[in-house]
Design an enzyme around this catalytic site. Structure first.
Site, PDB file in Angstrom:
ATOM      1  N   SER A 240       0.843  -1.196   0.000  1.00 12.58           N
ATOM      2  CA  SER A 240       0.000   0.000   0.000  1.00 12.58           C
ATOM      3  C   SER A 240       0.883   1.252   0.000  1.00 12.58           C
ATOM      4  O   SER A 240       1.699   1.423  -0.905  1.00 12.58           O
ATOM      5  CB  SER A 240      -0.968  -0.039   1.181  1.00 12.58           C
ATOM      6  OG  SER A 240      -2.026   0.865   1.001  1.00 12.58           O
TER       7      SER A 240
ATOM      8  N   ASP B 145      -9.395  -4.910  -5.396  1.00 14.66           N
ATOM      9  CA  ASP B 145      -8.765  -3.701  -4.873  1.00 14.66           C
ATOM     10  C   ASP B 145      -8.924  -2.572  -5.886  1.00 14.66           C
ATOM     11  O   ASP B 145      -8.567  -2.728  -7.062  1.00 14.66           O
ATOM     12  CB  ASP B 145      -7.283  -3.988  -4.617  1.00 14.66           C
ATOM     13  CG  ASP B 145      -6.542  -2.832  -3.955  1.00 14.66           C
ATOM     14  OD1 ASP B 145      -7.177  -1.801  -3.662  1.00 14.66           O
ATOM     15  OD2 ASP B 145      -5.327  -2.981  -3.753  1.00 14.66           O
TER      16      ASP B 145
ATOM     17  N   HIS C 231      -7.875  -5.303  -0.976  1.00 12.84           N
ATOM     18  CA  HIS C 231      -6.640  -4.624  -0.569  1.00 12.84           C
ATOM     19  C   HIS C 231      -6.051  -5.244   0.698  1.00 12.84           C
ATOM     20  O   HIS C 231      -6.748  -5.456   1.683  1.00 12.84           O
ATOM     21  CB  HIS C 231      -6.949  -3.142  -0.345  1.00 12.84           C
ATOM     22  CG  HIS C 231      -5.748  -2.276  -0.200  1.00 12.84           C
ATOM     23  ND1 HIS C 231      -4.816  -2.129  -1.210  1.00 12.84           N
ATOM     24  CD2 HIS C 231      -5.323  -1.505   0.830  1.00 12.84           C
ATOM     25  CE1 HIS C 231      -3.875  -1.287  -0.806  1.00 12.84           C
ATOM     26  NE2 HIS C 231      -4.155  -0.909   0.430  1.00 12.84           N
TER      27      HIS C 231
END
Length: 321
Positions: free
Chosen positions: A164, A261, A293
């Site tokens: 991320s 995601d 995600h």
């Protein structure tokens, strides 16, 4: 009245973080920490080090069970996710993940604990991460003082990785390394897991209603953590517009994305653009069906998470001598 004003919320990003008018920051998740340890199941050892006492920059170091004397291991410098503002290198989520990765891949890891927004807005996280990279590199000579790095690390086989926001940081460290360089260290590869990248122009399915909402929320969040940015086309956020994009320092990159995601298409776009940028390395992508995600951190024992862990470990070892 003063108390009422102080309690007024100025920024609210549930379920992550909330800021009040008096400056108080309330992190709604990612606050738990665990101490370093010798893991009962894997034998992986960890310890914490302070890199810069003035800023508080620190890291958690990991070594596998009983490293063989004089047998140097690959080093992974890892940057945690959390939107630049939640989680730490010491949270149980990341401690457990790194333990598993070290055991699977038989590597040394430096997990960087950079300062977080909003108290320390971007680009602080990038500056702290670069300071950590330089600290790591200092151990390739006689300057560094951390025994685990000097004793166990092959500085000709160093990797960057992150998930991320940490994937974004890892990319930017590879760019900076390509520009500035550090003697005695070779960055072999990079792993970007569900990396956070932006861009004003929609990519792939980002124009769809559901994903467009996610993109708009991410753009708003960016201004919260990086108020001095140029927006989502800032080169630190949208790597494709960076004139230095093709100077990524390593020879190979693995991009990992998840089907559900909303950042998936940006990951694919990064992979495709890096491949045709003139960079000259090899970029691979792994898409996991049916997942969202950072699913591998949320449910680390599921079949897809185990497969992802093994793929990353394989990537870190596939050119081992």
């Amino acid at each position: 009245m003063a108390s009422s004003t102080a309690e007024e919320i100025t920024h609210d990003f549930p379920p992550f973080i909330r800021v009040y008018r008096d400056g108080r920051v309330e992190r709604l998740i990612g606050n738990d920490v665990v101490p370093p340890s010798i893991n009962r199941d894997t034998g992986v050892q960890s310890k914490d080090v302070v890199i810069d006492p003035e800023t508080g920059l620190s890291a958690r170091l990991y070594i596998p069970k009983t490293p063989i004397p004089h047998h140097k291991l690959p080093l992974l410098v890892y940057f945690h996710g959390g939107g630049f503002c939640i989680e730490t290198a010491f949270s149980p989520t990341y401690h457990n993940y790194i333990n598993s990765l070290v055991a699977e891949a038989n590597i040394v890891v430096v997990s960087v604990d950079y300062r977080r927004a909003p108290e320390h807005p971007l680009p602080t996280a990038y500056d702290d991460s670069w300071a950590a990279v330089k600290w790591v590199a200092s151990h390739s000579t006689a300057n560094g003082g951390e025994v685990w790095l000097k004793e166990y690390v092959d500085f000709g086989r160093v990797f960057f990785a992150g998930d991320s926001a940490g994937g974004n940081i890892a990319h930017n460290m590879a760019i900076r390394f390509g520009s500035d360089g550090l003697d005695g260290v070779k960055i072999v590869g990079m792993v970007l897991i569900h990396p956070y990248f932006g861009g004003k122009s929609p990519t792939g399915s980002e124009g769809d209603d559901g994903n467009n909402i996610g993109k708009a929320a991410a753009d708003k969040f960016l201004l919260f953590v990086y108020p001095s940015s140029r927006g989502s086309d800032d080169p630190l956020i949208n790597p494709v517009v960076d004139p230095k994009f093709s100077s990524v320092v390593c020879d190979k990159v693995l991009v990992c994305v998840a089907e559900k995601d909303f950042l998936k298409d940006k990951g694919w776009y990064y992979k495709e653009e890096l491949g045709r940028s003139g960079w000259g390395g090899v970029v691979e992508i792994m898409e996991v069906a049916g997942e969202d995600h950072v699913f591998h951190l949320i449910k680390p024992t599921c079949e897809n998470a185990v497969a992802l862990l093994k793929r990353v470990a394989c990537f870190l070892n596939e050119d081992k001598a």
